[in-house]
Design a protein around this motif. Structure first.
Motif, PDB file in Angstrom:
ATOM      1  N   THR A   7       0.826  -1.209   0.000  1.00 35.84           N
ATOM      2  CA  THR A   7       0.000   0.000   0.000  1.00 35.84           C
ATOM      3  C   THR A   7       0.863   1.264   0.000  1.00 35.84           C
ATOM      4  O   THR A   7       0.584   2.220  -0.733  1.00 35.84           O
ATOM      5  N   LEU A   8       1.904   1.258   0.816  1.00 40.47           N
ATOM      6  CA  LEU A   8       2.748   2.441   0.943  1.00 40.47           C
ATOM      7  C   LEU A   8       3.643   2.644  -0.274  1.00 40.47           C
ATOM      8  O   LEU A   8       3.998   3.779  -0.607  1.00 40.47           O
ATOM      9  N   GLY A   9       4.025   1.559  -0.908  1.00 39.77           N
ATOM     10  CA  GLY A   9       4.914   1.683  -2.060  1.00 39.77           C
ATOM     11  C   GLY A   9       6.369   1.533  -1.655  1.00 39.77           C
ATOM     12  O   GLY A   9       6.733   1.590  -0.474  1.00 39.77           O
ATOM     13  N   GLU A  10       7.209   1.355  -2.638  1.00 40.51           N
ATOM     14  CA  GLU A  10       8.629   1.091  -2.394  1.00 40.51           C
ATOM     15  C   GLU A  10       9.316   2.263  -1.706  1.00 40.51           C
ATOM     16  O   GLU A  10      10.239   2.067  -0.901  1.00 40.51           O
ATOM     17  N   ALA A  11       8.870   3.482  -1.974  1.00 42.86           N
ATOM     18  CA  ALA A  11       9.551   4.656  -1.417  1.00 42.86           C
ATOM     19  C   ALA A  11       9.365   4.772   0.087  1.00 42.86           C
ATOM     20  O   ALA A  11      10.283   5.163   0.816  1.00 42.86           O
ATOM     21  N   GLU A  12       8.164   4.430   0.596  1.00 39.90           N
ATOM     22  CA  GLU A  12       7.877   4.618   2.021  1.00 39.90           C
ATOM     23  C   GLU A  12       8.072   3.345   2.843  1.00 39.90           C
ATOM     24  O   GLU A  12       8.009   3.386   4.073  1.00 39.90           O
ATOM     25  N   THR A  13       8.308   2.214   2.178  1.00 36.60           N
ATOM     26  CA  THR A  13       8.488   0.955   2.909  1.00 36.60           C
ATOM     27  C   THR A  13       9.629   1.016   3.920  1.00 36.60           C
ATOM     28  O   THR A  13       9.479   0.541   5.052  1.00 36.60           O
ATOM     29  N   PRO A  14      10.799   1.601   3.578  1.00 41.30           N
ATOM     30  CA  PRO A  14      11.865   1.704   4.595  1.00 41.30           C
ATOM     31  C   PRO A  14      11.423   2.464   5.842  1.00 41.30           C
ATOM     32  O   PRO A  14      11.828   2.119   6.958  1.00 41.30           O
ATOM     33  N   ALA A  15      10.596   3.484   5.662  1.00 36.35           N
ATOM     34  CA  ALA A  15      10.104   4.243   6.813  1.00 36.35           C
ATOM     35  C   ALA A  15       9.198   3.373   7.681  1.00 36.35           C
ATOM     36  O   ALA A  15       9.207   3.489   8.920  1.00 36.35           O
ATOM     37  N   TYR A  16       8.408   2.505   7.038  1.00 37.77           N
ATOM     38  CA  TYR A  16       7.546   1.582   7.789  1.00 37.77           C
ATOM     39  C   TYR A  16       8.391   0.608   8.604  1.00 37.77           C
ATOM     40  O   TYR A  16       8.098   0.343   9.780  1.00 37.77           O
ATOM     41  N   LEU A  17       9.446   0.092   7.987  1.00 36.53           N
ATOM     42  CA  LEU A  17      10.339  -0.822   8.706  1.00 36.53           C
ATOM     43  C   LEU A  17      11.004  -0.107   9.878  1.00 36.53           C
ATOM     44  O   LEU A  17      11.185  -0.691  10.956  1.00 36.53           O
ATOM     45  N   GLN A  18      11.332   1.147   9.674  1.00 34.04           N
ATOM     46  CA  GLN A  18      11.935   1.921  10.764  1.00 34.04           C
ATOM     47  C   GLN A  18      10.940   2.114  11.908  1.00 34.04           C
ATOM     48  O   GLN A  18      11.312   2.127  13.082  1.00 34.04           O
ATOM     49  N   THR A  19       9.662   2.241  11.567  1.00 38.89           N
ATOM     50  CA  THR A  19       8.636   2.356  12.599  1.00 38.89           C
ATOM     51  C   THR A  19       8.597   1.104  13.460  1.00 38.89           C
ATOM     52  O   THR A  19       8.491   1.185  14.696  1.00 38.89           O
TER      53      THR A  19
END
Length: 232
Positions: free
Chosen positions: A81-93
């Motif tokens: 849903t977030l896309g490849e660009a925001e996935t690292p930020a999700y993992l950081q969360t």
């Protein structure tokens, strides 16, 4: 966490007030994924299954492994849903929340967002590392991986009932059973054998002498299934 099967509700701990809007959005995305996947009814069903088949270790393996699989499935949904660009930020969360959980004061960890392991014997760090690895490579993850996992675990659960474990039993001595030595015999491979006659009958021999005729249906029943069968 999610509560309520008919009316799902997302519960957030006091820890949520310390998170940024982006981190809170990531958490709500993840928890809402559990609602869309109907994970709570499935987990409730597994709890009932554990109560019914409490003696079967496979059902506990299914429960714990499926819990981790459902978490990974929600992670993949969020990443898509977030896309490849925001996935690292999700993992950081995920990392940030786990770090905050580990720094909570004693007695407050129950109020934190738990990202612990559902695998038996795994630490939270190892479980989270697995999740991060899967989400990082979600593009190459097969869409039917969860279905395959469920099929394998269901098959393993079914096969677990093809083997019945029971303790061995030895007949008590004649004197303990209230029998005389003449009334008591010990049918075992050391004292007995079965002879298949030309007519197709099965004769039981004890101490080298004919004892009785055994129906063919009894050959697979103890103690006959342990005896050697000779042909006349």
């Amino acid at each position: 966490m999610i509560t309520g099967i008919l009316h799902p509700t997302i519960l957030l701990p006091a820890l949520a007030t310390e998170l940024s809007d982006q981190q809170l959005r990531h958490i709500l995305h993840h928890e809402y994924g559990h609602v869309l996947n109907y994970d709570l009814p499935l987990k409730t069903f597994l709890e009932v299954l554990c109560c019914i088949f409490w003696w079967n270790p496979v059902v506990y393996l299914l429960k714990n492994s499926l819990g981790q699989a459902l978490e990974v499935k929600c992670d993949l949904r969020v990443a898509k849903t977030l896309g490849e660009a925001e996935t690292p930020a999700y993992l950081q969360t995920l990392l940030d929340v786990l770090r905050r959980v580990n720094t909570q004061k004693p007695g407050q960890q129950e109020q934190a967002v738990l990202l612990g392991s559902n695998y038996l014997g795994e630490t939270e760090a190892v479980a989270l590392q697995r999740r991060l690895t899967v989400v990082s490579d979600y593009a190459s993850t097969k869409k039917n991986s969860t279905a395959v996992f469920l099929a394998v675990m269901a098959l393993l659960f079914a096969l677990s009932y093809s083997i019945v474990l029971q303790p061995g039993y030895h007949a008590p001595p004649a004197k303990d059973a209230g029998l005389s030595d003449e009334d008591y015999i010990d049918i075992s491979p050391e004292t007995s054998y079965i002879l298949r006659t030309r007519e197709g009958e099965y004769h039981l021999y004890f101490d080298g002498e004919f004892f009785t005729v055994i129906p063919e249906s009894e050959l697979s029943v103890s103690p006959h299934d342990e005896l050697k069968i000779y042909k006349e």
